[in-house]
Design a protein around this motif. Structure first.
Motif, PDB file in Angstrom:
ATOM      1  N   ASP A   1       0.804  -1.227   0.000  1.00  0.00           N
ATOM      2  CA  ASP A   1       0.000   0.000   0.000  1.00  0.00           C
ATOM      3  C   ASP A   1       0.834   1.272   0.000  1.00  0.00           C
ATOM      4  O   ASP A   1       0.548   2.215   0.737  1.00  0.00           O
ATOM      5  N   ARG A   2       1.850   1.314  -0.848  1.00  0.00           N
ATOM      6  CA  ARG A   2       2.644   2.532  -0.964  1.00  0.00           C
ATOM      7  C   ARG A   2       3.389   2.548  -2.290  1.00  0.00           C
ATOM      8  O   ARG A   2       3.520   1.540  -2.972  1.00  0.00           O
ATOM      9  N   THR A   3       3.893   3.728  -2.635  1.00  0.00           N
ATOM     10  CA  THR A   3       4.717   3.871  -3.831  1.00  0.00           C
ATOM     11  C   THR A   3       6.155   3.514  -3.489  1.00  0.00           C
ATOM     12  O   THR A   3       6.698   3.967  -2.475  1.00  0.00           O
ATOM     13  N   VAL A   4       6.757   2.700  -4.336  1.00  0.00           N
ATOM     14  CA  VAL A   4       8.155   2.310  -4.186  1.00  0.00           C
ATOM     15  C   VAL A   4       8.915   2.821  -5.410  1.00  0.00           C
ATOM     16  O   VAL A   4       8.573   2.494  -6.549  1.00  0.00           O
ATOM     17  N   VAL A   5       9.931   3.626  -5.175  1.00  0.00           N
ATOM     18  CA  VAL A   5      10.782   4.161  -6.236  1.00  0.00           C
ATOM     19  C   VAL A   5      12.127   3.451  -6.159  1.00  0.00           C
ATOM     20  O   VAL A   5      12.699   3.287  -5.070  1.00  0.00           O
ATOM     21  N   PHE A   6      12.654   3.050  -7.297  1.00  0.00           N
ATOM     22  CA  PHE A   6      13.860   2.236  -7.363  1.00  0.00           C
ATOM     23  C   PHE A   6      14.569   2.513  -8.684  1.00  0.00           C
ATOM     24  O   PHE A   6      14.020   3.154  -9.583  1.00  0.00           O
ATOM     25  N   GLY A   7      15.790   2.020  -8.811  1.00  0.00           N
ATOM     26  CA  GLY A   7      16.546   2.165 -10.045  1.00  0.00           C
ATOM     27  C   GLY A   7      17.162   0.853 -10.454  1.00  0.00           C
ATOM     28  O   GLY A   7      16.496  -0.151 -10.600  1.00  0.00           O
ATOM     29  N   HIS A   8      18.470   0.868 -10.638  1.00  0.00           N
ATOM     30  CA  HIS A   8      19.316  -0.289 -10.898  1.00  0.00           C
ATOM     31  C   HIS A   8      19.219  -0.814 -12.324  1.00  0.00           C
ATOM     32  O   HIS A   8      20.239  -1.100 -12.948  1.00  0.00           O
ATOM     33  N   SER A   9      18.015  -0.949 -12.879  1.00  0.00           N
ATOM     34  CA  SER A   9      17.875  -1.489 -14.231  1.00  0.00           C
ATOM     35  C   SER A   9      18.040  -0.438 -15.326  1.00  0.00           C
ATOM     36  O   SER A   9      18.123  -0.778 -16.509  1.00  0.00           O
ATOM     37  N   HIS A  10      18.071   0.846 -14.947  1.00  0.00           N
ATOM     38  CA  HIS A  10      18.270   1.946 -15.905  1.00  0.00           C
ATOM     39  C   HIS A  10      17.119   2.053 -16.906  1.00  0.00           C
ATOM     40  O   HIS A  10      17.314   2.546 -18.019  1.00  0.00           O
ATOM     41  N   LEU A  11      15.931   1.608 -16.519  1.00  0.00           N
ATOM     42  CA  LEU A  11      14.755   1.640 -17.391  1.00  0.00           C
ATOM     43  C   LEU A  11      13.678   2.511 -16.753  1.00  0.00           C
ATOM     44  O   LEU A  11      13.260   2.257 -15.627  1.00  0.00           O
ATOM     45  N   GLN A  12      13.217   3.519 -17.472  1.00  0.00           N
ATOM     46  CA  GLN A  12      12.224   4.453 -16.943  1.00  0.00           C
ATOM     47  C   GLN A  12      10.810   3.903 -17.169  1.00  0.00           C
ATOM     48  O   GLN A  12      10.393   3.714 -18.312  1.00  0.00           O
ATOM     49  N   PHE A  13      10.084   3.633 -16.084  1.00  0.00           N
ATOM     50  CA  PHE A  13       8.710   3.161 -16.217  1.00  0.00           C
ATOM     51  C   PHE A  13       7.968   3.318 -14.890  1.00  0.00           C
ATOM     52  O   PHE A  13       8.564   3.532 -13.836  1.00  0.00           O
ATOM     53  N   ARG A  14       6.665   3.177 -14.988  1.00  0.00           N
ATOM     54  CA  ARG A  14       5.781   3.274 -13.822  1.00  0.00           C
ATOM     55  C   ARG A  14       4.632   2.297 -14.041  1.00  0.00           C
ATOM     56  O   ARG A  14       4.045   2.250 -15.128  1.00  0.00           O
ATOM     57  N   ARG A  15       4.307   1.515 -13.016  1.00  0.00           N
ATOM     58  CA  ARG A  15       3.214   0.561 -13.152  1.00  0.00           C
ATOM     59  C   ARG A  15       2.693   0.153 -11.770  1.00  0.00           C
ATOM     60  O   ARG A  15       3.393   0.305 -10.760  1.00  0.00           O
ATOM     61  N   PRO A  16       1.489  -0.405 -11.718  1.00  0.00           N
ATOM     62  CA  PRO A  16       0.985  -0.948 -10.461  1.00  0.00           C
ATOM     63  C   PRO A  16       1.768  -2.205 -10.074  1.00  0.00           C
ATOM     64  O   PRO A  16       2.196  -2.974 -10.934  1.00  0.00           O
ATOM     65  N   GLY A  17       1.947  -2.386  -8.773  1.00  0.00           N
ATOM     66  CA  GLY A  17       2.533  -3.613  -8.252  1.00  0.00           C
ATOM     67  C   GLY A  17       1.523  -4.345  -7.393  1.00  0.00           C
ATOM     68  O   GLY A  17       0.387  -3.875  -7.215  1.00  0.00           O
ATOM     69  N   PRO A  18       1.888  -5.482  -6.837  1.00  0.00           N
ATOM     70  CA  PRO A  18       0.964  -6.227  -5.989  1.00  0.00           C
ATOM     71  C   PRO A  18       0.739  -5.551  -4.632  1.00  0.00           C
ATOM     72  O   PRO A  18       1.519  -4.686  -4.223  1.00  0.00           O
ATOM     73  N   ASN A  19      -0.340  -5.947  -3.982  1.00  0.00           N
ATOM     74  CA  ASN A  19      -0.636  -5.508  -2.614  1.00  0.00           C
ATOM     75  C   ASN A  19      -0.747  -3.987  -2.486  1.00  0.00           C
ATOM     76  O   ASN A  19      -0.250  -3.389  -1.529  1.00  0.00           O
ATOM     77  N   GLY A  20      -1.384  -3.363  -3.474  1.00  0.00           N
ATOM     78  CA  GLY A  20      -1.654  -1.936  -3.388  1.00  0.00           C
ATOM     79  C   GLY A  20      -0.453  -1.041  -3.611  1.00  0.00           C
ATOM     80  O   GLY A  20      -0.513   0.155  -3.314  1.00  0.00           O
ATOM     81  N   THR A  21       0.628  -1.589  -4.151  1.00  0.00           N
ATOM     82  CA  THR A  21       1.828  -0.779  -4.377  1.00  0.00           C
ATOM     83  C   THR A  21       1.820  -0.167  -5.767  1.00  0.00           C
ATOM     84  O   THR A  21       1.136  -0.628  -6.673  1.00  0.00           O
ATOM     85  N   GLU A  22       2.601   0.881  -5.913  1.00  0.00           N
ATOM     86  CA  GLU A  22       2.917   1.446  -7.224  1.00  0.00           C
ATOM     87  C   GLU A  22       4.429   1.419  -7.367  1.00  0.00           C
ATOM     88  O   GLU A  22       5.155   1.805  -6.433  1.00  0.00           O
ATOM     89  N   LEU A  23       4.914   0.964  -8.506  1.00  0.00           N
ATOM     90  CA  LEU A  23       6.340   0.801  -8.756  1.00  0.00           C
ATOM     91  C   LEU A  23       6.797   1.818  -9.790  1.00  0.00           C
ATOM     92  O   LEU A  23       6.191   1.928 -10.860  1.00  0.00           O
ATOM     93  N   LEU A  24       7.858   2.550  -9.462  1.00  0.00           N
ATOM     94  CA  LEU A  24       8.315   3.625 -10.341  1.00  0.00           C
ATOM     95  C   LEU A  24       9.830   3.626 -10.420  1.00  0.00           C
ATOM     96  O   LEU A  24      10.510   3.644  -9.401  1.00  0.00           O
ATOM     97  N   ASN A  25      10.332   3.600 -11.644  1.00  0.00           N
ATOM     98  CA  ASN A  25      11.762   3.691 -11.903  1.00  0.00           C
ATOM     99  C   ASN A  25      12.008   4.961 -12.713  1.00  0.00           C
ATOM    100  O   ASN A  25      11.526   5.075 -13.842  1.00  0.00           O
ATOM    101  N   PRO A  26      12.748   5.940 -12.162  1.00  0.00           N
ATOM    102  CA  PRO A  26      12.982   7.192 -12.892  1.00  0.00           C
ATOM    103  C   PRO A  26      13.978   7.062 -14.031  1.00  0.00           C
ATOM    104  O   PRO A  26      14.149   7.994 -14.814  1.00  0.00           O
ATOM    105  N   GLY A  27      14.620   5.892 -14.151  1.00  0.00           N
ATOM    106  CA  GLY A  27      15.637   5.710 -15.177  1.00  0.00           C
ATOM    107  C   GLY A  27      17.003   6.166 -14.697  1.00  0.00           C
ATOM    108  O   GLY A  27      17.198   6.523 -13.538  1.00  0.00           O
ATOM    109  N   SER A  28      17.959   6.160 -15.597  1.00  0.00           N
ATOM    110  CA  SER A  28      19.352   6.453 -15.263  1.00  0.00           C
ATOM    111  C   SER A  28      19.787   7.803 -15.817  1.00  0.00           C
ATOM    112  O   SER A  28      19.597   8.085 -17.002  1.00  0.00           O
ATOM    113  N   VAL A  29      20.402   8.607 -14.959  1.00  0.00           N
ATOM    114  CA  VAL A  29      20.975   9.882 -15.400  1.00  0.00           C
ATOM    115  C   VAL A  29      22.145   9.643 -16.340  1.00  0.00           C
ATOM    116  O   VAL A  29      22.259  10.273 -17.393  1.00  0.00           O
TER     117      VAL A  29
END
Length: 221
Positions: A138-166
């Protein structure tokens, strides 16, 4: 406004342009998401730029952890890291000591996932998403590592967001990828001198320098 910058990888050419864009957009705080500068053409210059920013929250990536804990399960990476100088000098200990995750305005920021700094979410839902969340709900989780910019729903009420790589985007677009948060997230892309950055990595020599230069030139592996 919060500027969210992940996976810079010592590409100070890209970072300088992103910081200009962030300032122009009204950013007055910065979330710095790991893999800052180790084993790059401009390690200390990159850290210097980031240390000069106001209102910063830093989290550690696997690149910072590997300064003191080379990956035992990846002998080829371990061998390469022992042959390369991180270029960070006395900054190594401080970077290694950074926190693995942080919460800002109710959003959880990690490097790879809540479970691991080297396991990250895919752009499309996967069976192991719940495992990687490691109990987060039930929260937004922001992460990187894969260097891919995307946003999508995750399980258990989460939202998953990757800002991509600078410094080294891998989604087919060579422009720097990052995000801002001002009540909601907005993805950003910034043009920079890709050829200059790639040449600097190539000038480092060795397999890693060539590998990094090709990534920067192509925006992909």
């Amino acid at each position: 406004m919060l500027a969210v910058l992940y996976d810079i990888h010592g590409n100070v050419v890209a970072l300088d342009q992103v910081l200009k864009d962030a300032h122009a957009a009204g950013a007055d705080a910065y979330l710095l998401g790991g893999d800052f500068a180790s084993w790059s053409p401009w390690p200390l210059e990159t850290i210097g730029r980031l240390r000069a920013l106001p209102n910063t929250t830093w989290i550690r990536g696997n690149g910072e952890r590997w300064l003191r804990e080379p990956p035992a399960d990846r002998p080829e990476v371990r061998r390469e890291l022992t042959e390369l100088d991180s270029g960070l000098g006395t900054e190594e200990g401080w970077l290694y000591s950074l926190q693995a995750q942080a919460e800002v305005e109710g959003v959880l920021y990690v490097h790879g996932s809540p479970l691991s700094d080297v396991e990250s979410f895919h752009a499309e839902p996967q069976e192991d998403d719940e495992r990687l969340l490691n109990g987060v709900r039930d929260r937004t989780v922001v992460f990187g590592h894969s260097h891919l910019q995307f946003r999508r729903p995750g399980p258990n009420g989460t939202e998953l967001l990757n800002p991509g790589s600078v410094g080294m985007p891998l989604d087919g677009d060579v422009r720097s990828a990052w995000a801002t948060w001002d009540g909601d997230f907005a993805f950003r892309r910034t043009e920079y001198d890709v050829e200059r950055a790639a040449a600097a990595y190539r000038a480092m020599g060795g397999d890693f320098g060539e590998f990094a230069a090709r990534r920067i030139e192509r925006g992909s592996d």
